[in-house]
Design an enzyme around this catalytic site. Structure first.
Site, PDB file in Angstrom:
ATOM      1  N   HIS A 151       0.828  -1.222   0.000  1.00 21.05           N
ATOM      2  CA  HIS A 151       0.000   0.000   0.000  1.00 21.05           C
ATOM      3  C   HIS A 151       0.863   1.275   0.000  1.00 21.05           C
ATOM      4  CE1 HIS A 151      -3.090  -2.979   0.700  1.00 21.05           C
ATOM      5  NE2 HIS A 151      -2.311  -3.462   1.651  1.00 21.05           N
ATOM      6  N   GLU A 179      -2.538   0.190   8.038  1.00 18.02           N
ATOM      7  CA  GLU A 179      -1.610  -0.820   7.504  1.00 18.02           C
ATOM      8  C   GLU A 179      -0.409  -0.205   6.795  1.00 18.02           C
ATOM      9  OE1 GLU A 179      -3.307  -3.580   4.708  1.00 18.02           O
ATOM     10  OE2 GLU A 179      -1.406  -4.621   4.415  1.00 18.02           O
ATOM     11  N   HIS A 181       2.742  -7.058   4.633  1.00 22.96           N
ATOM     12  CA  HIS A 181       1.369  -6.579   4.790  1.00 22.96           C
ATOM     13  C   HIS A 181       0.880  -6.870   6.203  1.00 22.96           C
ATOM     14  CE1 HIS A 181       0.020  -5.682   0.566  1.00 22.96           C
ATOM     15  NE2 HIS A 181       1.198  -6.256   0.347  1.00 22.96           N
ATOM     16  N   GLU A 204       2.094 -11.602   6.250  1.00 15.49           N
ATOM     17  CA  GLU A 204       1.039 -10.863   6.956  1.00 15.49           C
ATOM     18  C   GLU A 204       1.459 -10.850   8.421  1.00 15.49           C
ATOM     19  OE1 GLU A 204      -1.540  -9.317   5.687  1.00 15.49           O
ATOM     20  OE2 GLU A 204      -2.094 -10.286   3.804  1.00 15.49           O
TER      21      GLU A 204
HETATM   22 ZN   LIG Z   1      -2.192  -5.299   2.651  1.00 19.34          ZN
END
Ligand SMILES: [Zn+2]
Length: 278
Positions: free
Chosen positions: A107, A122, A175, A236
């Site tokens: 992102h 995030e 992420h 993640e």
């Molecule tokens: Zn993400």
């Protein structure tokens, strides 16, 4: 450097050398370690861990995990009640020349990514972890390239090409997860192609030691994984929609530990697997 175990009476110990990862194991009977301890060290020693190996009778175990195996001596001092591992401080060579690690914080800019249960964003969390990961790798002589180093938007389709143009041989996307069910928490590492299984396994193994639930390695058809001809994973680092994970990720100390854990997995991979440029 010295790794010291101090007791209030004379100690006995047994030393073993174990491979994969290369480590020195000291078993110390009659000693109880109430709380597991772990210390990232740097230099020839990657990490030192102390934990209870067995109880009744008590045996404590101290593990010295090598970054680069070097000369050491184990000695007793102070009438035998202090056990000391003396490690030679040799310059550590880079893990393997030829590798370039691309770090891809997800992102950025107009794309915030997931928003946490109490508002943690995030794009900020993963950039911070990505920069910490970069610094740890650089500190060990590993070449790195970032797909973004600031809060800017980078198109998903541009991320792997940016890495490849810079000569990347390994791709690590960072992420943080989100779900509508707030109870779900923990770390997971995604891969897609067979050339990435080992990288995912070793990174997840390190993340699983951080005390956050270990959700294992998984496959997913994420664009960056699909686009990548080089070993690629998407980590993640926790669920922002879970209050506990979000609280952990708010602390710089935990983000640092995540960066260090990913780095240990990456370094293990680049030490074992030759760099292949596409
Ligand atoms: Zn993400």
């Amino acid at each position: 450097m010295r790794v010291v175990v101090q007791a209030d009476r004379p100690l006995e110990f047994q030393v073993k050398e174990l491979p994969d990862p290369d480590r020195l194991v000291l078993d110390i009977p009659g000693v109880f370690v109430p709380v597991k301890q772990e210390l990232a060290v740097g230099g020839p020693v990657e990490v030192v861990r102390a934990a209870q190996f067995q109880t009744d009778p008590d045996v404590a175990r101290v593990v010295v995990q090598w970054q680069a195996r070097t000369r050491y001596e184990v000695q007793l001092e102070d009438g035998g009640s202090r056990l000391v591992v003396v490690v030679d401080e040799l310059p550590v060579p880079p893990p393997r020349t030829g590798h370039v690690v691309a770090i891809d914080p997800g992102h950025g800019g107009k794309d915030p990514g997931a928003i946490g249960a109490t508002g943690l964003v995030e794009k900020d969390v993963v950039l911070d972890i990505g920069l910490r990961l970069r610094d740890v790798l650089r500190g060990q002589g590993v070449r790195t390239i970032m797909t973004r180093e600031a809060d800017v938007f980078v198109d998903l389709a541009d991320r792997v090409p940016i890495a490849l143009r810079a000569g990347a041989t390994v791709f690590v996307s960072v992420h943080a997860n989100a779900t509508t069910r707030g109870v779900i928490r923990g770390v997971e590492t995604y891969y897609l192609k067979p050339n990435s299984v080992q990288l995912a396994t070793w990174i997840q193994e390190e993340l699983g030691r951080l005390g956050i639930p270990d959700r294992g390695i998984r496959t997913a058809n994420f664009k960056v994984l699909r686009d990548s001809p080089i070993p690629a994973v998407l980590v993640e680092v926790g669920y922002l929609t879970n209050l506990e994970d979000e609280a952990l990720l708010r602390t710089a100390a935990f983000r640092q530990r995540v960066g260090e854990a990913i780095a240990r997995g990456v370094v293990r991979f680049i030490r074992h697997v030759p760099a292949l440029q596409p």
